[in-house]
Scaffold this motif. Structure first.
Motif, PDB file in Angstrom:
ATOM      1  N   UNK A  80      45.190  28.985  43.316  1.00 56.23           N
ATOM      2  CA  UNK A  80      44.305  29.543  44.350  1.00 56.23           C
ATOM      3  C   UNK A  80      43.923  30.984  44.033  1.00 56.23           C
ATOM      4  N   UNK A  81      44.907  31.752  43.533  1.00 57.68           N
ATOM      5  CA  UNK A  81      44.686  33.189  43.310  1.00 57.68           C
ATOM      6  C   UNK A  81      43.670  33.487  42.230  1.00 57.68           C
ATOM      7  N   UNK A 121      38.366  35.708  40.827  1.00 55.98           N
ATOM      8  CA  UNK A 121      37.057  35.514  40.200  1.00 55.98           C
ATOM      9  C   UNK A 121      35.924  35.671  41.230  1.00 55.98           C
ATOM     10  N   UNK A 122      36.101  35.079  42.414  1.00 54.48           N
ATOM     11  CA  UNK A 122      35.037  35.152  43.417  1.00 54.48           C
ATOM     12  C   UNK A 122      34.823  36.587  43.910  1.00 54.48           C
ATOM     13  N   UNK A 147      48.980  41.207  42.932  1.00 56.65           N
ATOM     14  CA  UNK A 147      50.414  41.372  43.178  1.00 56.65           C
ATOM     15  C   UNK A 147      51.052  40.100  43.707  1.00 56.65           C
ATOM     16  N   UNK A 148      50.255  39.308  44.416  1.00 50.11           N
ATOM     17  CA  UNK A 148      50.811  38.080  44.980  1.00 50.11           C
ATOM     18  C   UNK A 148      50.766  36.898  44.010  1.00 50.11           C
ATOM     19  N   UNK A 149      50.146  37.094  42.851  1.00 51.81           N
ATOM     20  CA  UNK A 149      50.213  36.066  41.806  1.00 51.81           C
ATOM     21  C   UNK A 149      51.340  36.420  40.829  1.00 51.81           C
ATOM     22  N   UNK A 196      46.580  36.561  34.368  1.00 52.89           N
ATOM     23  CA  UNK A 196      45.361  36.694  35.174  1.00 52.89           C
ATOM     24  C   UNK A 196      45.381  37.988  35.981  1.00 52.89           C
ATOM     25  N   UNK A 197      46.578  38.396  36.381  1.00 53.71           N
ATOM     26  CA  UNK A 197      46.701  39.567  37.252  1.00 53.71           C
ATOM     27  C   UNK A 197      46.617  40.889  36.490  1.00 53.71           C
TER      28      UNK A 197
END
Lengths: 165, 434
Positions: B360-361, B366-367, B390-392, B404-405
């Motif tokens: 989801x993250x 990306x969006x 931070x939440x990923x 990704x983060x």
């Protein structure tokens, strides 16, 4: 379903793995089936499942997970061009736009004569040769500026008319 | 091979890629370069496996795939007393954006990899191994198939190698387009004929790996360095680099340089020197930013890079990581928002979907970057990006979430003014862009 030659190729792959691990050959078996059929119709996946002694759903899982399997029919030639950042810094987006204009299609579309399907790809591990594209999953072409794209398309059109693949 | 064949230019300090023309990849050429001498020596002298591992430990060779884990230490995790099957796996699934070094080893020097794997197999008592090759480099896979056949025919692979009693069988396996399979446990799943979704660790592959058996996985370049280490000694390799950073490293330089390509230099070489080897900045532009270790590593501003040396510790001190050695160079015309947008799309596209924070993250990141790029960004978006990151990070089974983060945090961290400008003025701060 598949030719004798294709089955022999699959047998060679199966022999790479321990006798009780035939499933390990599923990725190459699907690639070989796709080479022959052009894409993976459900019958081809079921055939591979049966050949390797796997549940069909386990084969569908693999075919849907990996990006290079064609789950829909594609043109005679599938061109996949990488537009990831390192390639984009070396004109890949311009080359992709050039391809779209030349072919008159967008990403994921096939030319009306059925010759070429254009796809956007992710890193192919050849960023030094950017822009990079792959023809039918097997042939990598580097430094694909417009002149070289013109030459490639001319070659594919000639070969396509001659019935080669 | 004709004597006049032009050598490929990997730089004066190359050892793995030394003496290569692109055409002299065959077994006979490799043997003429001193190839397979290390394997022959070990087998003839019956060197104890622990001595081989000790030599590799002394060399300070670290994993070249991205994590930089000490190779000798990894090898020592394999249970020596285990009597069942043990496996060795080479990770040639090179798909980290910016990285293209393993492809050159596979197509121009495949026997260095084969010899390195045979030595490693001897040291750990493995009888079978697989080389997992990135699906997109089909010609390199076929080259490896040919090289393997040569090695079997010459008796460097197979049963009772060189009459030593040691047997070792190596096979090539190809991927078919999944970035995640570069993660070692996803690669094992893929090798078993499944979706490439990473496994929980522990158990680590050394205790539960391929088919549930003890397994060691190393990167192509790591294996390819081993024959040189055995021929010349661990200390000689260590001395090429710096303490804890032994040997040479192949850096893949891409982006806005005059001569993109692979350059093999001693660890600790200044970035400025590497940039010079790659022909300097293309069209005489100035260096704005650089990702020094592949797209998953934090981006650094040009000024910081120019003061940094290319080794694990120096790059870490500068705020990034050496990773796979993929150096992505960006000039002053590049828009950082647009650059991050392309990377964010990549991680969204390649997330395997197993862990919710990543699945989801990555789409969320990306969006949000996309709406900033498109002039619809809101003021709170920059903090939102950091919060989602931070939440990923640290909340997923594998490191793709972190991968990704990290770019998001570093792009926004170092170039916040550019992102803010996009939000405030709905346009780019730089004149042209990617």
């Amino acid at each position: 379903m598949l030719s004798e030659a294709a089955l022999r190729r699959i047998d060679r792959e199966i022999a790479k793995y321990p006798p009780d691990q035939k499933q390990s050959a599923v990725m190459s078996a699907l690639a070989i089936a796709q080479d022959e059929k052009g894409w993976l119709p459900p019958e081809a996946m079921d055939f591979v499942a049966n050949y390797l002694g796997m549940p069909p759903v386990a084969v569908y899982e693999v075919a849907t997970f990996y990006a290079m399997y064609n789950r829909q029919p594609v043109g005679k030639y599938k061109i996949t061009i990488c537009t990831n950042l390192p390639c984009a810094l070396q004109d890949a987006v311009q080359s992709a736009e050039y391809l779209k204009a030349k072919l008159g299609v967008g990403f994921g579309e096939t030319t009306s004569d059925g010759l070429v399907t254009l796809q956007e790809g992710e890193c192919m591990g050849a960023c030094g040769d950017a822009p990079v594209l792959i023809v039918n999953n097997k042939r990598m072409c580097g430094l694909m500026q417009p002149e070289k794209i013109d030459a490639l398309l001319a070659e594919l059109r000639a070969a396509g008319a001659g019935g080669e693949r | 091979m004709s004597a006049s064949a032009k050598l490929l230019d990997y730089g004066p300090d190359a050892i793995i890629m030394a003496g290569l023309t692109g055409a002299n990849w065959r077994l006979a050429d490799y043997v003429a370069r001193g190839g397979y001498d290390a394997l022959k020596k070990i087998l003839a002298e019956k060197v104890p496996p622990t001595t081989v591992i000790a030599e590799v430990k002394k060399s300070a060779l670290r994993g070249r795939g991205g994590a930089g884990f000490p190779t000798g230490l990894k090898w020592s995790f394999m249970p020596q007393q285990y009597r069942g099957d043990k496996y060795l796996v080479c990770n040639s699934d090179e798909g980290e954006p910016g990285t293209f070094k393993d492809r050159d080893i596979l197509r121009y020097n495949p026997h260095a990899l084969i010899e390195g794997m045979a030595i490693d197999a001897y040291a750990m008592g493995c009888a079978r191994a697989y080389n997992y090759v990135h699906g997109e480099i089909w010609e390199a896979y076929e080259r490896c198939e040919e090289a393997l056949a040569e090695a079997f025919d010459a008796g460097f692979l197979g049963d009772n190698i060189l009459d030593s009693g040691f047997s070792f069988h190596l096979f090539n396996h190809h991927g078919y387009g999944a970035y995640i399979c570069g993660e070692e446990t996803a690669l094992l799943e893929s090798l078993e004929g499944k979706k490439g979704q990473p496994r929980f660790k522990p158990p680590f592959p050394a205790s539960f790996g391929l088919y549930g058996k003890p397994t060691t996985i190393n990167n192509t370049e790591t294996f390819a360095a081993v024959p040189w280490i055995i021929r010349n000694g661990g200390e000689a390799f260590l001395n090429l680099g710096r303490p804890n950073n032994g040997g040479t490293k192949i850096f893949s330089v891409s982006g806005d340089v005059a001569r993109p390509g692979n350059y093999e230099v001693r660890l600790g070489t200044p970035f400025a020197k590497l940039l010079e080897m790659a022909g300097g900045m293309r069209d005489g532009r100035s260096l704005k930013a650089c990702i020094p270790g592949g797209s998953s590593m934090p981006v650094l501003p040009g000024a910081i890079m120019m003061a940094t040396d290319m080794d694990y510790e120096s790059i870490a001190k500068a705020g990034s990581m050496l990773g796979s050695g993929a150096v992505i160079v960006m000039n002053d015309t590049r828009c950082m928002v647009k650059s991050l947008l392309r990377l964010s799309y990549f991680y969204y596209e390649e997330s395997c979907g197993q862990c919710t924070p990543c699945r989801e993250g990555t789409g969320w990141l990306w969006r949000v970057v996309n709406r900033i790029e498109c002039g619809q960004g809101k003021n709170e978006d920059l903090d939102l990006l950091l919060s989602v990151s931070d939440n990923i990070a640290g909340r997923t089974i594998c490191a793709l979430g972190d991968a990704a983060a990290l770019p998001v945090k570093s792009f926004v961290g170092h170039f916040r003014d550019e992102f803010q400008h996009h939000i405030d003025h709905k346009q780019c701060l730089v004149p042209t862009y990617v």
